[in-house]
Every structure is written in C-alpha cells, then in structure tokens.
Design an enzyme around this catalytic site. Sequence first.
Site, PDB file in Angstrom:
ATOM      1  N   HIS A 205       0.800  -1.228   0.000  1.00 49.20           N
ATOM      2  CA  HIS A 205       0.000   0.000   0.000  1.00 49.20           C
ATOM      3  C   HIS A 205       0.829   1.272   0.000  1.00 49.20           C
ATOM      4  CE1 HIS A 205       0.968  -0.001   4.279  1.00 49.20           C
ATOM      5  NE2 HIS A 205       0.521   1.236   4.341  1.00 49.20           N
TER       6      HIS A 205
HETATM    7  C1  UD1 Z   1      -2.383   5.500   5.771  1.00 50.63           C
HETATM    8  C2  UD1 Z   1      -1.099   5.980   6.479  1.00 50.63           C
HETATM    9  C3  UD1 Z   1      -0.060   4.901   6.413  1.00 50.63           C
HETATM   10  C4  UD1 Z   1      -0.592   3.596   6.966  1.00 50.63           C
HETATM   11  C5  UD1 Z   1      -1.872   3.230   6.226  1.00 50.63           C
HETATM   12  C6  UD1 Z   1      -2.484   1.964   6.795  1.00 50.63           C
HETATM   13  C7  UD1 Z   1      -0.594   8.381   6.361  1.00 50.63           C
HETATM   14  C8  UD1 Z   1       0.246   9.404   5.699  1.00 50.63           C
HETATM   15  N1  UD1 Z   1      -0.555   7.162   5.813  1.00 50.63           N
HETATM   16  O1  UD1 Z   1      -2.056   5.304   4.412  1.00 50.63           O
HETATM   17  O2  UD1 Z   1       1.058   5.288   7.186  1.00 50.63           O
HETATM   18  O3  UD1 Z   1       0.376   2.605   6.790  1.00 50.63           O
HETATM   19  O4  UD1 Z   1      -2.809   4.293   6.370  1.00 50.63           O
HETATM   20  O5  UD1 Z   1      -3.571   1.528   6.037  1.00 50.63           O
HETATM   21  O6  UD1 Z   1      -1.257   8.689   7.309  1.00 50.63           O
HETATM   22  N2  UD1 Z   1      -9.383   5.010   1.390  1.00 50.63           N
HETATM   23  C9  UD1 Z   1     -10.576   4.339   1.298  1.00 50.63           C
HETATM   24  N3  UD1 Z   1     -11.191   3.969   2.466  1.00 50.63           N
HETATM   25  C10 UD1 Z   1     -10.665   4.232   3.690  1.00 50.63           C
HETATM   26  C11 UD1 Z   1      -9.457   4.923   3.761  1.00 50.63           C
HETATM   27  C12 UD1 Z   1      -8.812   5.307   2.608  1.00 50.63           C
HETATM   28  O7  UD1 Z   1     -11.078   4.075   0.222  1.00 50.63           O
HETATM   29  O8  UD1 Z   1     -11.286   3.854   4.704  1.00 50.63           O
HETATM   30  C13 UD1 Z   1      -8.686   5.384   0.133  1.00 50.63           C
HETATM   31  C14 UD1 Z   1      -8.924   6.821  -0.252  1.00 50.63           C
HETATM   32  O9  UD1 Z   1      -9.069   6.883  -1.610  1.00 50.63           O
HETATM   33  C15 UD1 Z   1      -7.639   7.505   0.139  1.00 50.63           C
HETATM   34  C16 UD1 Z   1      -6.600   6.400  -0.019  1.00 50.63           C
HETATM   35  O10 UD1 Z   1      -7.283   5.202   0.297  1.00 50.63           O
HETATM   36  O11 UD1 Z   1      -7.373   8.625  -0.655  1.00 50.63           O
HETATM   37  C17 UD1 Z   1      -5.413   6.566   0.894  1.00 50.63           C
HETATM   38  O12 UD1 Z   1      -5.830   6.739   2.256  1.00 50.63           O
HETATM   39  P1  UD1 Z   1      -4.911   7.577   3.287  1.00 50.63           P
HETATM   40  O13 UD1 Z   1      -5.465   7.493   4.650  1.00 50.63           O
HETATM   41  O14 UD1 Z   1      -4.652   8.929   2.713  1.00 50.63           O
HETATM   42  O15 UD1 Z   1      -3.526   6.835   3.206  1.00 50.63           O
HETATM   43  P2  UD1 Z   1      -3.183   5.289   3.280  1.00 50.63           P
HETATM   44  O16 UD1 Z   1      -2.505   4.935   2.012  1.00 50.63           O
HETATM   45  O17 UD1 Z   1      -4.349   4.467   3.724  1.00 50.63           O
END
Ligand code: UD1
Length: 363
Positions: A205
């Site tokens: 991820h």
């Molecule tokens: C985040 C953390 C990362 C952690 C990971 C665990 C930061 C900078 N990154 O990364 O350190 O290892 O979580 O999973 O805080 N999305 C969904 N549903 C959700 C959440 C996210 O669809 O419930 C999608 C959204 O499109 C979003 C993307 O995933 O834009 C990324 O989510 P985000 O929380 O920004 O970062 P992660 O890659 O999940």
Amino acid sequence: MRILNVVGARPDFIKIAPLMAEYNRRQGVEAFLVHTGQHYDEAMSRLFFSELGIPQPDINLEVGSGSHAAQTAEIMTRFEPVLLSTEPDVVVVVGDVNSTFACGLVAAKLGIRLAHVEAGLRSFDRSMPEEVNRVLTDAISDLLFCTEESGIENLLNEGIPKDKVHFVGNVMIDTLLNNRAKAQESAVLNRLGVNDGRYALLTLHRPANVDDPQTFGSILDAIGVILKDMPVVFPVHPRTRMNLNSGSVGVRVGQMAGLRLTEPLGYLDFLRLMRSASVVLTDSSGIQDETAILKVPCLTLRDGTERPVTVTCGSNRIAGRDRRRILAAYRDAISPNGHGFQTPPLWDGRAARRIVDVLIQKA
Ligand code: UD1
C-alpha cells in the site's frame, strides 16, 4: 486523570485496543477516544472496533481522505475544539499516520502534555510521509514510548532528554497475543482455498510501491515467479485498488493464475493468514512486527526498515523492490536450513500495562 486517545487509520486501532482495555482496569482513569475518520470504510475501520472490542469513539471527526495538507489541516481544525472542551491531562497518539502528527501538534500548541506510543522508529527516508510524521511528533512529545532499543538510540541522537523516553515493548504485540487463539477459529484459509503453510501472503500500500506502475510491475515480476511454487493471497488496500482499477497493472494482476485477490480483511482473518503463511511479502510496518512474533519469514518490499529489531531477530529480510533481490530473499527465507527466530525484548504482551503505569506516574 483524564486521558484523551487519538486513532485515525487502520494500524492505530490495533495499537489502541490494549490501552483502552488497560485504562478500564485502572481506578481514577477517565479515557476518551477520538477517531479522526482518516479511515472510514467498514473493512478499514468499524470491523476492527468490533473484533478487538474497542469502545465506540466518543467523537468521530469524520475528516475522510484528502491530500496530506488538506487532511492534516482538517484534522487539526476539527480536533482543537474537542481538546478545548474535554481538557485532558494528557493526549496519547500512536504510530506515524497523519492523524498522529496533526493531533499531536494541536495538543502541543495548547500546552497539553503529549504522549507518543511507538516513538523513535526511523527509516531515515524523509520521502516517506510516515517518517516526517514520526520525527515531528517525537520532537513535540513529553512522553515517548519505545518498542525497541533502536528507538531510544534515535531519540537520544536527536537530543530528546533521556527522562522523557521509556522502553515499554510493543502494543501491537499485546493485541496479537490477546487474539491469537481467537484467530485460529477463522475460516479464511478454506474461504480462499489455500492450505496451512503452503501459500505466500502479499500486502502492498505504500505510495512508493503502488503509485508507480514501474515499481509495482517489478514487484509483480517477482510474484509471478513465486506463483510457480505456491498460491499468493493478496488482500488489496483501497489505495492499491485505486491503482489497479485505473491502469495496465490491474489488467496484468487479473491474468496472474494463482494470485488470490481479496478485499481488505479484518484483524482475525489476517492474523490467521499470517500465522499459516509460508512467507509474507509486505511493505507494511506493523506486519514486520507481527511476523517476528509469529515466527513467519517476512520479506519487506522497501529499501530499509524503521524496525531493525525484526531483522536482527531473524524473521525479517529487507528485500527491496527489484525482482532479482526479492527472489533472492524469498529463496533464502523458504530454504530448509532453518533460521533462528528470537523474540524482541519486552514484546511480551505487557506493553499497555507499562505505558499506563508511566502515564499515571508522570503525566
Ligand atoms: C495511511 C497511512 C499509512 C498507513 C496506512 C495503513 C498516512 C500518511 N498514511 O495510508 O502510514 O500505513 O494508512 O492503512 O497517514 N481510502 C478508502 N477507504 C478508507 C481509507 C482510505 O477508500 O477507509 C482510500 C482513499 O481513496 C484515500 C486512499 O485510500 O485517498 C489513501 O488513504 P490515506 O489514509 O490517505 O492513506 P493510506 O494509504 O491508507
């Protein structure tokens, strides 16, 4: 004593579970839980609360997704009034996600004591958003709880006074040990059609791996070779899913026989899958820690780790992103020569107890 705890993303839920249970056992501790809403899908959030018996958050800030700046700013703006109205004695943040730093900064600016659980870990790679969050959160924390000795060393090197730093063990391992027996009841192996000890488990991820089609492709080249030996189970994180849906990598993944894609899994199913895997390939942080206790070989698909104890203890290999390097690490990991696995110091299921002892004494 009033302790306000912050969670936002999936790994945070695993870290906070034993702390919430421990507060509950202590007289005179009033614990609040704030969910920033950084993760919000059923599978990324609510499922973990029910499986791990975490109390419902007192407040959900519902920030959702966004750019780093937008998400961090939104969390700060929505968290400040919560702190002003609850007036806690201490704010506890965990790990290294955007919610960790955003809420930590609000607390520090309001002059409220800040405790950081999983302090001091360093990848020394500032291109990782998590590394920026770690360094900045540690710089403004009053109590720093370390999972491994490298963390203490890093903090002292950064000039953090020794009396703020506490070596307590690993709350993720508390959760693992508390749920290991329950996870054995999971039917996930049957559901996915794999046999105990005869499959590899893959998670990806990190933006550096999944947002760049070339890097993602190079990792898939290695997976293609591993698939000749065994099936590979691949629970797909939402960020990774977005990339699979929008590019050529997705088409390729769809054609790889033996690659079992699933939606993100709950904690118990995933723990069961890790425990019975022949090898785990991952760019996650927590999985490096968890496999160290499960004594399952882990190949970390990054150029380094902020968790060096998992390497010295024998379970983790830094395998990079290049096909040849990944495959060399894979062959070494599954070779029958037998590699000794040691348990990192204090990863004994008592980290939350030690943390709450210190909070009560010092916060
Ligand atoms: C985040 C953390 C990362 C952690 C990971 C665990 C930061 C900078 N990154 O990364 O350190 O290892 O979580 O999973 O805080 N999305 C969904 N549903 C959700 C959440 C996210 O669809 O419930 C999608 C959204 O499109 C979003 C993307 O995933 O834009 C990324 O989510 P985000 O929380 O920004 O970062 P992660 O890659 O999940």
